[in-house]
Design an enzyme around this catalytic site. Structure first.
Site, short mmCIF file in Angstrom:
data_model
loop_
_atom_site.label_atom_id
_atom_site.label_comp_id
_atom_site.label_asym_id
_atom_site.label_seq_id
_atom_site.Cartn_x
_atom_site.Cartn_y
_atom_site.Cartn_z
N SER A 37 0.85 -1.19 0.00
CA SER A 37 0.00 0.00 0.00
C SER A 37 0.88 1.23 0.00
O SER A 37 1.98 1.23 0.56
CB SER A 37 -0.90 0.01 1.24
OG SER A 37 -1.51 1.26 1.42
N TYR A 47 -2.29 -1.67 10.12
CA TYR A 47 -2.36 -1.91 8.68
C TYR A 47 -1.07 -1.42 8.01
O TYR A 47 -0.47 -2.13 7.20
CB TYR A 47 -3.58 -1.20 8.11
CG TYR A 47 -3.70 -1.25 6.61
CD1 TYR A 47 -4.24 -2.36 5.97
CD2 TYR A 47 -3.30 -0.16 5.83
CE1 TYR A 47 -4.36 -2.39 4.59
CE2 TYR A 47 -3.42 -0.19 4.45
CZ TYR A 47 -3.96 -1.30 3.83
OH TYR A 47 -4.07 -1.33 2.46
#
Length: 250
Positions: A142, A155
């Protein structure tokens, strides 16, 4: 591009960014073992899979948080399928709240699904890849890895871990003809964005930061994955490809 004769192990395969990639790989001739535990998304992919040819999509509902159970099921599937040629570690969970409100168990739960399950997938696939002298591994990271992101610390940490594993695995598996790369998606209009309280405001924020003034689509990710698992990228390994409309440049 053809993936005829290739078997793909793909986690999170029915989700917002997974559905189109699963279909694209099947269209290229691959047999896609689609791991997803969301019944609604899985049903949608199952319906699409009826028209996937010339390859095929086989859905498997597996709880990725149960690592021992995952290892057992993958061993059974690998035996049935004759091993895996390609692994795509895409599944992720993304709770959102201030850092001090997370328990250590919640941090570990995110790591277990987003990272450790991917490790189990690679451990299952690796022996057959080494035997064949060919393999492709793609980890979905990401852009939050680069800039950090408030309220998403578990995350972000998990996506950073995938980049580290990409580099370590690329170095270790390269002599066996196996490439390992990562993709760092930017902001895509999927269910993941439902955590934002102001969707329209978030879209404006995204477009302000991107060089390209359009939202990304699932096809953008599918095209990048298809390139990295094909022979057209056979001399590319250990890299992280940003697919983010020019949000993060490095």
């Amino acid at each position: 591009m053809t993936l005829k004769g290739k078997t793909v192990l793909y986690t999170g395969a029915a989700g917002g960014l997974g559905h189109d990639t699963s279909m694209a790989m099947a269209a290229a001739g691959a047999r896609v073992i689609a791991i997803d535990s969301d019944p609604v998304k899985a049903e949608r992919l199952a319906n699409s899979a009826k028209h996937a040819g010339p390859g095929s999509i086989v859905l498997e509902a597996i709880d990725l948080s149960d690592l021992k159970g995952l290892a057992r099921r993958l061993a059974e599937i690998a035996k049935r399928e004759g091993g895996f040629d390609i692994v795509i570690n895409n599944a992720a969970i993304y709770p959102s709240k201030p850092f001090e409100q997370y328990t250590i168990e919640e941090h570990q739960a995110v790591q277990r699904v987003n990272v450790d399950a991917g490790i189990v997938c690679v451990q299952t696939a690796l022996p057959d890849m080494k035997h064949k002298g060919w393999g492709r591994i793609v980890n979905i990271s990401s852009v939050t890895f680069y800039g950090g992101w408030a309220l998403l610390s578990p995350y972000v940490a998990s996506k950073a871990a995938l980049v580290g594993l990409t580099r370590a695995w690329a170095r270790e598996f390269g002599p066996h003809g196996i490439t390992v790369n990562a993709i760092a998606p930017g902001a895509f209009p999927t269910d993941a964005e439902k955590i934002h309280p102001d969707p329209e405001g978030y879209t404006r924020f995204v477009l302000d930061h991107q060089a390209l003034k359009r939202r990304g689509s699932a096809a953008d990710i599918a095209n990048a994955i298809l390139f990295l698992i094909s022979d057209q990228s056979s001399f590319i390994t250990g890299q992280t490809l940003n697919v983010d409309g020019g949000w993060v440049m490095h």
